[in-house]
Design an enzyme around this catalytic site. Structure first.
Site, PDB file in Angstrom:
ATOM      1  N   ARG A  93       0.825  -1.220   0.000  1.00 50.14           N
ATOM      2  CA  ARG A  93       0.000   0.000   0.000  1.00 50.14           C
ATOM      3  C   ARG A  93       0.851   1.259   0.000  1.00 50.14           C
ATOM      4  O   ARG A  93       0.421   2.318  -0.479  1.00 50.14           O
ATOM      5  CB  ARG A  93      -0.993  -0.029   1.166  1.00 50.14           C
ATOM      6  CG  ARG A  93      -2.196  -0.907   0.856  1.00 50.14           C
ATOM      7  CD  ARG A  93      -2.979  -1.261   2.088  1.00 50.14           C
ATOM      8  NE  ARG A  93      -2.410  -2.431   2.730  1.00 50.14           N
ATOM      9  CZ  ARG A  93      -2.763  -2.868   3.926  1.00 50.14           C
ATOM     10  NH1 ARG A  93      -3.680  -2.234   4.606  1.00 50.14           N
ATOM     11  NH2 ARG A  93      -2.194  -3.939   4.427  1.00 50.14           N
ATOM     12  N   GLU A 119       3.828  -9.669  14.326  1.00 50.24           N
ATOM     13  CA  GLU A 119       3.160 -10.023  15.578  1.00 50.24           C
ATOM     14  C   GLU A 119       3.646 -11.393  16.070  1.00 50.24           C
ATOM     15  O   GLU A 119       3.935 -11.575  17.247  1.00 50.24           O
ATOM     16  CB  GLU A 119       1.652 -10.024  15.365  1.00 50.24           C
ATOM     17  CG  GLU A 119       0.896  -9.869  16.661  1.00 50.24           C
ATOM     18  CD  GLU A 119      -0.591  -9.735  16.415  1.00 50.24           C
ATOM     19  OE1 GLU A 119      -0.989  -9.528  15.244  1.00 50.24           O
ATOM     20  OE2 GLU A 119      -1.346  -9.838  17.388  1.00 50.24           O
TER      21      GLU A 119
END
Ligand code: AMP
Length: 179
Positions: free
Chosen positions: A62, A99
């Site tokens: 993005r 994560e």
């Protein structure tokens, strides 16, 4: 800076994507709204207009969409930072924290000339692991990282503070609480 509520309203939130408990902040709705897309790019560019930025570095994927538009507006070059194995020429590679576990990103070793002024762009900063890796890569090949810019900040996750602690000014256009 006060948030632009009209702009914020163009971001779509998808609860529990890609897994339970995550509020996914989807910018495809912002990008698909011509006025919002233009406004976001204008706001990102504003502090750097005329500021002699040499290169805009965008993080896959993005960050490519936004970074390309920002680079065009600033008459700067565009440099992609990609997932490992995608760039054809010699690269520098950096591990970064996800994560769960780590991944690696790369930049072409000759993408930036030493001392060039660079701004880093991505859509969103959460924990800051991705952007931290990108800043390290840019510095490793000699860039002066003038700022890191994001449309969305998730301040509860501390990423923007992490970058500031590395000496990188951070610009974000809006914030959402939580994850
Ligand atoms: P981080 O490394 O934790 O700062 O994560 C940043 C990257 O993950 C960005 O490239 C974002 O596009 C993506 N990301 C993380 N959290 C979210 C979220 N809640 N909504 C949308 N994208 C996210």
């Amino acid at each position: 800076m006060a948030e632009d509520e009209d702009l914020k309203a163009t971001v779509r939130t998808i609860p529990d994507y890609p897994k339970p408990g995550i509020m996914f902040r989807d910018i495809t709705t912002l990008l698909g709204d011509a006025r919002a897309f233009r406004r976001a790019v204008d706001l990102l560019v504003q502090p750097y207009a005329g500021g002699k930025i040499d290169q805009v570095a965008g993080i896959e994927a993005r960050g490519f969409i936004l970074g390309g538009a920002v680079a065009h507006q600033l008459s700067a070059g565009f440099v992609p930072i990609r997932k490992k194995g995608k760039l054809p020429h010699q690269t520098v590679r950096m591990a970064y924290a996800l994560e769960y576990g780590t991944d690696e990103m790369e930049i072409h070793v000759d993408a930036i000339r030493p001392g060039e002024k660079v701004i880093l762009i991505d859509d969103l900063i959460a924990t800051g692991g991705t952007a931290e890796g990108a800043v390290k890569l840019l510095r490793q090949i000699g860039a002066e990282v003038v700022a890191a810019c994001f449309i969305i900040d998730l301040p509860d996750l501390g990423g923007a503070d992490k970058l500031r602690a590395m000496g990188v000014p951070v610009r974000t256009l809006m914030a959402f609480g939580g994850h």
